[in-house]
Design a protein around this motif. Structure first.
Motif, mmCIF file in Angstrom:
data_model
loop_
_atom_site.group_PDB
_atom_site.id
_atom_site.type_symbol
_atom_site.label_atom_id
_atom_site.label_comp_id
_atom_site.label_asym_id
_atom_site.label_seq_id
_atom_site.Cartn_x
_atom_site.Cartn_y
_atom_site.Cartn_z
ATOM 1 N N ASP A 1 0.330 -3.339 5.248
ATOM 2 C CA ASP A 1 -0.538 -3.093 6.391
ATOM 3 C C ASP A 1 -0.649 -4.378 7.230
ATOM 4 O OD1 ASP A 1 -2.526 -1.694 7.929
ATOM 5 O OD2 ASP A 1 -3.990 -3.028 6.994
ATOM 6 N N SER B 1 5.979 3.047 0.676
ATOM 7 C CA SER B 1 5.319 1.761 0.414
ATOM 8 C C SER B 1 5.377 0.898 1.669
ATOM 9 C CB SER B 1 6.016 1.021 -0.716
ATOM 10 O OG SER B 1 6.053 1.837 -1.850
ATOM 11 N N ILE B 2 4.203 0.416 2.050
ATOM 12 C CA ILE B 2 4.122 -0.332 3.312
ATOM 13 C C ILE B 2 3.260 -1.588 3.132
ATOM 14 C CG2 ILE B 2 4.247 1.781 4.706
ATOM 15 C CD1 ILE B 2 1.130 1.232 5.165
ATOM 16 N N SER C 1 -2.458 -4.355 10.286
ATOM 17 C CA SER C 1 -3.404 -4.081 11.381
ATOM 18 C C SER C 1 -4.229 -5.319 11.735
ATOM 19 C CB SER C 1 -4.300 -2.888 11.048
ATOM 20 O OG SER C 1 -4.895 -3.079 9.783
ATOM 21 N N LEU D 1 7.432 -1.301 6.946
ATOM 22 C CA LEU D 1 7.863 -0.285 5.983
ATOM 23 C C LEU D 1 8.818 -0.889 4.956
ATOM 24 C CD1 LEU D 1 8.658 2.485 8.626
ATOM 25 C CD2 LEU D 1 6.477 2.019 7.486
ATOM 26 N N SER E 1 9.518 7.284 0.787
ATOM 27 C CA SER E 1 8.815 8.016 -0.276
ATOM 28 C C SER E 1 9.765 8.359 -1.431
ATOM 29 C CB SER E 1 8.163 9.269 0.274
ATOM 30 O OG SER E 1 9.105 9.978 1.019
ATOM 31 N N PRO F 1 2.356 -1.063 10.514
ATOM 32 C CA PRO F 1 2.724 -1.497 9.163
ATOM 33 C C PRO F 1 4.216 -1.774 9.012
ATOM 34 C CG PRO F 1 2.129 0.843 9.195
ATOM 35 C CD PRO F 1 1.786 0.298 10.532
ATOM 36 N N LYS G 1 0.853 -1.186 0.000
ATOM 37 C CA LYS G 1 0.000 0.000 0.000
ATOM 38 C C LYS G 1 0.891 1.240 0.000
ATOM 39 C CE LYS G 1 -4.236 -1.561 1.872
ATOM 40 N NZ LYS G 1 -4.009 -2.925 2.370
ATOM 41 N N THR G 2 0.340 2.342 -0.485
ATOM 42 C CA THR G 2 1.111 3.581 -0.423
ATOM 43 C C THR G 2 0.561 4.410 0.725
ATOM 44 O OG1 THR G 2 1.115 3.433 -2.798
ATOM 45 C CG2 THR G 2 2.028 5.437 -1.850
ATOM 46 N N ASP G 3 1.476 4.894 1.529
ATOM 47 C CA ASP G 3 1.065 5.685 2.678
ATOM 48 C C ASP G 3 1.977 6.892 2.735
ATOM 49 O OD1 ASP G 3 -0.392 6.140 5.116
ATOM 50 O OD2 ASP G 3 1.452 5.621 6.165
ATOM 51 N N ASP G 4 1.407 8.052 2.451
ATOM 52 C CA ASP G 4 2.207 9.274 2.470
ATOM 53 C C ASP G 4 3.422 9.150 1.546
ATOM 54 O OD1 ASP G 4 2.095 11.757 3.358
ATOM 55 O OD2 ASP G 4 2.908 11.384 5.380
#
Ligand code: ARG
Length: 575
Positions: free
Chosen positions: A294, A291-292, A296, A304, A308, A302, A285-288
């Protein structure tokens, strides 16, 4: 004791059959049920009878006594006594001693080994310092615990691959490159080696406090390195060479060799395939911008993978490394030894391995150990609250050399002996407590040679050697003496202690706990010294007794030396 546990289990099995006990356990299970009574008055092995109480509708005490009635005769068992639900076995001193002593002498350094690991490969990732950062007391744990766990696996026949997953990639290289260009020069680095790299690294941080732009510059230089900039690559390689040369000196002092020095950088070009697979499995997934994966659903933050700016992160390199190792070595276990601060990191990426569709998560094992502090303070390279391993070893060796110069000035190979004892003292001290306990390290404690210490153990080993040397021909002849006899309780206690060795290595390996070996070494040294003080060896008079005592001495030496080798401690014959 393994043989005797087996033998006693067979006796018990036969008795249980005689008693027509339903659901009789296998010999193997009976063997596992056997306990060591806490004190010799209660015998040498104890069989708890509680679990039969329900099926037989009798009290455990009654069952113990019934089993005892039906027990077949054995030359190795002198008597049995039923007490409080236990059946206690008293081994016959001479038969037990004769058997075990011959077992140790004939197997020599193979005594206690097993071939349970034949055909299996275990990869051990340990030590793994971060290049250009100092190699300090915080790395002692991973280095000696990791090596000890490797040795135990080898002892049980596993093929082991020791990997030094060098921290040879990451933003610290950007920092070092900047610091070298701004504040360093080639000549000083060549002259002072890693010390100069560390100075530059520390200097970078103090300068960056004043001038924030340095951090940006460092990031840029690292990104250039990741993109293959020739100048930066050249510097990077050079920094690694210098650091590695220094580490190897420390490893040589410890007697450690690695099978592979593939560090983090080695996996750099393997990461695109990892990313590809993550995309295929739809877990990236892209987070800010980063690439991570998830996590949860598994109650974890997450994992890492990429920053970025596209640069790779520590977990990504670990994932690539695990896949590479699985393909290259087809391991049955891949073990990672780091401080407990990294436990979450390992739990996270182990899970990602499964999410990527691989089936070997269960074969990945993280072995954490407690944090080290100095004077109650966290270790910190930047403020100088560290003790470098090479300095620590030097202090230890200097101290031992001084003592030797005073007490034993004519000792042959003094330098080697001082090195073995000095380094051994530190290793033994470090491995004395359970691995997960936090340690507040003080040089004084590590170098106190009183009580339960490496030098005490090594001194005991050297004593066994000197007794045998003094005995000369008599000792050589005693090797083939027909029968060994037990004439004193100290002899019996000693052979019993030596007989525990295989079981102790087993438990230490199962718990990944080298401190069980240091404990065993200390106990063995203590029992041997008691024997030595109370039982005259050459002056015993009776030839059988002399032979037995000489060979008990030899067997103690064999077992101590093997045990030392399991914890990276050398066994000098004269100290
Ligand atoms: N270089 C790391 C450190 O000093 C330890 C590496 C441990 N091994 C691994 N595969 N992550 O903290």
């Amino acid at each position: 004791m393994q043989y005797f546990k087996q033998h006693v289990s067979e006796l018990i099995l036969s008795s249980l059959k005689e008693l027509s006990v339903p659901e009789i356990p296998e010999t193997d299970d009976i063997r596992k049920m056997l306990e060591y009574p806490p004190s010799p008055e209660n015998g040498d092995l104890a069989f708890p009878c509680f679990r039969f109480s329900k099926i037989l509708r009798k009290s455990p005490a009654q069952i113990a006594s019934d089993i005892s009635q039906k027990l077949p005769e054995s030359a190795y068992v002198e008597k049995t006594v039923a007490v409080g639900g236990y059946l206690n076995f008293y081994l016959s001193g001479s038969a037990f001693l004769d058997f075990t002593l011959k077992d140790i002498l004939s197997n020599g350094e193979s005594y206690g080994r097993s071939d349970e690991g034949t055909g299996k490969t275990v990869v051990l990732d340990y030590s793994s310092p971060n290049v250009a950062k100092p190699f300090h007391i915080g790395h002692l744990g991973t280095t000696v615990i990791g090596h000890s766990i490797k040795k135990m696996h080898e002892f049980f026949g596993y093929k082991c691959v020791g990997v030094n997953h060098l921290g040879d990639w990451g933003t610290q290289f950007g920092k070092l490159i900047v610091a070298y260009r701004k504040f360093g020069d080639e000549k000083t680095v060549i002259e002072k080696g890693i010390d100069e790299l560390v100075r530059l690294y520390v200097l970078f941080h103090s300068e960056a406090e004043k001038d924030r732009s340095l951090e940006d510059l460092a990031r840029k230089e690292f990104a250039k390195l990741e993109n293959g900039d020739a100048e930066n690559l050249k510097l990077w390689k050079w920094f690694i060479e210098i650091s590695l040369a220094e580490y190897k000196k420390t490893y040589a002092q410890l007697g450690i060799e690695f099978d592979s020095y593939c560090g983090e950088s080695f996996y750099y070009d393997k990461i695109p395939a990892v990313i590809e697979r993550m995309r295929e499995k739809n877990i990236l997934k892209t987070d800010d911008g980063a690439s991570i994966v998830d996590l949860s659903d598994y109650d974890m933050p997450p994992c890492l993978i990429l920053k970025s700016d596209g640069t790779t992160l520590y977990p990504a390199r670990d994932i690539a490394a695990a896949i590479y190792r699985k393909e290259t070595y087809d391991f049955s276990k891949c073990i990672y030894v780091t401080d407990a601060g990294q436990s979450l990191h390992f739990r996270q990426w182990f899970k990602v391995i499964t999410l990527m569709g691989y089936d070997f998560e269960k074969q990945l094992v993280h072995i954490p150990y407690g944090k080290v502090s100095i004077g109650g303070e966290k270790l910190a390279t930047r403020t100088g609250n560290v003790i470098l391993l090479k300095d620590l070893f030097k202090t230890a060796v200097d101290k031992v050399r001084d003592i030797m110069n005073e007490k034993n000035p004519d000792l042959p190979n003094k330098e080697q002996a001082a090195e073995a004892v000095g380094v051994g003292a530190i290793v033994f001290h470090y491995l004395s407590g359970g691995r997960i306990k936090n340690i507040d390290f003080t040089v004084e404690d590590a170098l106190s040679f009183e009580g339960n210490t490496g030098p005490y153990a090594q001194y005991t080993y050297a004593r066994t050697c000197s007794i045998l040397e003094k005995a000369g021909k008599t000792a050589a002849e005693a090797v083939n003496a027909g029968k060994y006899v037990c004439s004193a309780s100290e002899e019996f206690e000693l052979i019993k202690q030596l007989s525990l060795f295989p079981d102790k290595v087993r438990s230490a390996l199962d718990a990944y706990e080298p401190s069980m070996i240091t404990r065993f070494i200390f106990d063995t040294a203590t029992v041997f010294n008691r024997f030595y003080h109370n039982c005259s060896v050459l002056g015993a008079g009776d030839r059988d007794v002399i032979n037995t005592r000489l060979m008990l001495t030899k067997a103690t030496g064999i077992v101590l030396k093997s045990a030392f080798s399991l914890i990276c401690m050398k066994a000098p014959e004269k100290i």
